[in-house]
Design an enzyme around this catalytic site. Structure first.
Site, PDB file in Angstrom:
ATOM      1  NE  ARG A 198     -36.086  45.413 -75.436  1.00 31.11           N
ATOM      2  CZ  ARG A 198     -36.942  44.873 -76.304  1.00 31.11           C
ATOM      3  NH1 ARG A 198     -38.247  44.788 -76.029  1.00 31.11           N
ATOM      4  NH2 ARG A 198     -36.539  44.411 -77.463  1.00 31.11           N
ATOM      5  N   GLY A 199     -36.684  48.368 -77.832  1.00 29.78           N
ATOM      6  CA  GLY A 199     -37.081  47.895 -79.157  1.00 29.78           C
ATOM      7  C   GLY A 199     -37.212  49.129 -80.041  1.00 29.78           C
ATOM      8  CB  ALA A 200     -35.703  49.984 -83.321  1.00 31.92           C
ATOM      9  NE  ARG A 210     -30.869  51.629 -75.715  1.00 28.22           N
ATOM     10  CZ  ARG A 210     -31.297  50.381 -75.932  1.00 28.22           C
ATOM     11  NH1 ARG A 210     -32.595  50.131 -76.032  1.00 28.22           N
ATOM     12  NH2 ARG A 210     -30.438  49.393 -76.073  1.00 28.22           N
ATOM     13  CD  GLN A 212     -32.522  42.734 -74.405  1.00 26.66           C
ATOM     14  OE1 GLN A 212     -31.757  41.795 -74.180  1.00 26.66           O
ATOM     15  NE2 GLN A 212     -32.084  43.961 -74.539  1.00 26.66           N
ATOM     16  CG  ASP A 238     -31.929  48.177 -82.631  1.00 27.52           C
ATOM     17  OD1 ASP A 238     -31.827  46.941 -82.590  1.00 27.52           O
ATOM     18  OD2 ASP A 238     -32.575  48.838 -81.797  1.00 27.52           O
ATOM     19  CG  ASN A 265     -31.262  43.045 -84.147  1.00 31.27           C
ATOM     20  OD1 ASN A 265     -32.113  43.864 -83.782  1.00 31.27           O
ATOM     21  ND2 ASN A 265     -31.383  41.758 -83.892  1.00 31.27           N
ATOM     22  CE  LYS A 266     -30.030  44.182 -77.497  1.00 32.66           C
ATOM     23  NZ  LYS A 266     -29.412  45.356 -76.834  1.00 32.66           N
TER      24      LYS A 266
HETATM   25  O1  MRU Z   1     -31.610  46.930 -76.480  1.00 31.25           O
HETATM   26  P1  MRU Z   1     -32.965  46.629 -77.046  1.00 31.25           P
HETATM   27  O2  MRU Z   1     -33.724  45.640 -76.230  1.00 31.25           O
HETATM   28  O3  MRU Z   1     -33.743  47.883 -77.320  1.00 31.25           O
HETATM   29  O4  MRU Z   1     -32.649  45.948 -78.445  1.00 31.25           O
HETATM   30  C1  MRU Z   1     -33.723  45.543 -79.239  1.00 31.25           C
HETATM   31  C2  MRU Z   1     -33.326  44.898 -80.503  1.00 31.25           C
HETATM   32  O5  MRU Z   1     -32.160  44.738 -80.799  1.00 31.25           O
HETATM   33  C3  MRU Z   1     -34.437  44.526 -81.442  1.00 31.25           C
HETATM   34  O6  MRU Z   1     -34.118  43.388 -82.177  1.00 31.25           O
HETATM   35  C4  MRU Z   1     -34.676  45.704 -82.410  1.00 31.25           C
HETATM   36  O7  MRU Z   1     -34.830  46.878 -81.717  1.00 31.25           O
HETATM   37  C5  MRU Z   1     -35.856  45.455 -83.276  1.00 31.25           C
HETATM   38  S1  MRU Z   1     -37.385  45.565 -82.409  1.00 31.25           S
HETATM   39  C6  MRU Z   1     -38.591  45.333 -83.579  1.00 31.25           C
END
Ligand code: MRU
Length: 349
Positions: A49-51, A92, A199, A240, A250-251
Site C-alpha cells: 500500500r501507499g501510492a 484500487r 496505518q 495519492d 490522500n487518506k
Molecule cells: O490506503 P493506503 O494505506 O494505501 O493510503 C496511503 C496514503 O494515503 C498515503 O498517504 C499516500 O499513499 C502517500 S504514500 C507516500
C-alpha cells in the site's frame, strides 16, 4: 536507517516477494506472489500500500506475470499483457501511481514489437527497476526539501503512512523526519493513528521509532489539541493523486487536518513525487474515491464487534484537501507554491 526491502523479486525472477504490511507491526512476514489474482488481492487488502509503493509493485508484478504469457506472436502477447494490466489497475482507483506505472510497462510492450521474447522480457525488467530506482531518488530529494523547512525542536504532525514502506526508501511525508534523525537533528513527530485501517499506529509510528525519531501516537480526534498546545509547527502529509489545481487526494481524514491547521495558523504541506501529480485531472472533484467494506469500521481490529451487526457504514478510503488549504507541495524538483495550476504545470515543462 536500516533499509526495509519490502518489494523484491525472488532470485529466479519467478515470484514477487513482499512484506505483508497488513500484519505489521505484530508480525514481520514476507509472502510470495505468482498469479495476477494474488497480486490483485495484495493491493486490494493493503498487503502492499501507499501510492508510490503500489506503482513499484505493479512494475515488478507485470514483469513476473509477463514471463508466463503466451509467446506465439507479439500481438498475442501484447493483448494478454494489456488485459492483465487493466485487471491490476482495477484493484484500487485513487492512487494515480498504479495506472502511471502500468502505462510505463505497457509502453515497453507497445514499443517492443520487433524484439525477441527474451529482449522484451529484459526491457520489462529494466523498466520495473527504473520505476523503483527513480522513486528512491525522488524520496531522497523530497526529504531534503522538507527538512530544509524544519529547525531543531520542531513538531510535525502527519496522517496515515507516507514512509519507507509506502514508497521505496525514506518515504515522502516522514522522509524529512527520518533524514533529520540520521543527521542528529532533534525533531518531534505526532502520528495520527488513522482510522479505520490504522496505518499511522501500525506503520508510521513503527517506522519512526525504528529510525530513532521522537514520535508520539495520537488518536485522529486529538490533532486539534496538540495543535492548540503549540506542539506542532508543521503538518506533513503524503498524497495519492494531486490534481492540476493542487487539490490533493490522500487518506481519509487528511482534509480535516488541513482545516484544523488553517485554524491554528500551522503550515500544511503535501509531499509527493511528480509521479503522483495528475495534470490530466483538473480538480479534486474528478478524483475517484475508493469506497471500502464497512466491516473495517464495524469489527476489524476489535476482539469483539464494537457496532451493531449490519449497521450501515460509510467508509471512503480517501478525501480531497482543497488546494486553498495547502501551503506548499513538496516534490523531488522543489517546493511548489500557489497558484498550483502554474507551479505544478512548470514541473513538467
Ligand atoms: O490506503 P493506503 O494505506 O494505501 O493510503 C496511503 C496514503 O494515503 C498515503 O498517504 C499516500 O499513499 C502517500 S504514500 C507516500
Amino acid at each position: 536507517m536500516q533499509h526495509i526491502d519490502h518489494i523484491r523479486l525472488s532470485p529466479d525472477g519467478e515470484k514477487l516477494v513482499i512484506l505483508d504490511q497488513s500484519l505489521l507491526p505484530g508480525s514481520v512476514r514476507y509472502i510470495e506472489l505468482t498469479t495476477a489474482e494474488e497480486m490483485y488481492e495484495a493491493i486490494k487488502s493493503l498487503r502492499v500500500r501507499g501510492a508510490p509503493a503500489i506503482g513499484i509493485f505493479a512494475g515488478f508484478a507485470m514483469y513476473v506475470l509477463s514471463r508466463s504469457m503466451s509467446r506465439g506472436s507479439h500481438g498475442e502477447f501484447a493483448r494478454e499483457f494489456f488485459e492483465v494490466s487493466a485487471y491490476l489497475n482495477s484493484s484500487r482507483p485513487t492512487a494515480v501511481n498504479l495506472s502511471w506505472a502500468l502505462r510505463r510497462m505497457e509502453r515497453v510492450v507497445s514499443e517492443g514489437a520487433g524484439l525477441a521474447a527474451d529482449a522484451l522480457e529484459n526491457r520489462l525488467l529494466a523498466e520495473a527497476q527504473a520505476i523503483l530506482d527513480e522513486d528512491i531518488g525522488m524520496c531522497a530529494r523530497i526529504s531534503e526539501h522538507g527538512l530544509s523547512l524544519l529547525k531543531p525542536g520542531d513538531g510535525v504532525l502527519t496522517h496515515c503512512n507516507a514512509g519507507p514502506m509506502a514508497t521505496s526508501r525514506y518515504g515522502t511525508a516522514i522522509g524529512p523526519l527520518i533524514l533529520g534523525a540520521e543527521r542528529g537533528i532533534k525533531l518531534r513527530a505526532f502520528a495520527d493513528e488513522t482510522r479505520p485501517l490504522l496505518q499511522g499506529a501500525r506503520l508510521t509510528s513503527y517506522e519512526l521509532q525504528n529510525a530513532g525519531v521522537d514520535v508520539t501516537l495520537i488518536c485522529d480526534n486529538m490533532a486539534s489539541v496538540v495543535m492548540k498546545n503549540g506542539w506542532v509547527q508543521f503538518c506533513f502529509v503524503g498524497c495519492d493523486r494531486v490534481a492540476a489545481n493542487g487539490d490533493t487526494a490522500n487518506k481519509i481524514g487528511t482534509s480535516g487536518v488541513a482545516i484544523l491547521a488553517k485554524h491554528y495558523g500551522i503550515p500544511f504541506y503535501v509531499l509527493g513525487p511528480t509521479s503522483t501529480i495528475d495534470l490530466n485531472c483538473p480538480s479534486g472533484d474528478r478524483i475517484e474515491i475508493e469506497q471500502r467494506d464497512g466491516e473495517e469500521i464495524r469489527s476489524m481490529w476489535y476482539t469483539r464487534p464494537m457496532a451493531p451487526a449490519g449497521v450501515r457504514c460509510y467508509n471512503p478510503a480517501f478525501d480531497v484537501t482543497d488546494h486553498t488549504l495547502i501551503s506548499g507541495i513538496i516534490t523531488e524538483k522543489g517546493i511548489c507554491r500557489p497558484p498550483y495550476t502554474e507551479s505544478l504545470a512548470k514541473l513538467f515543462k
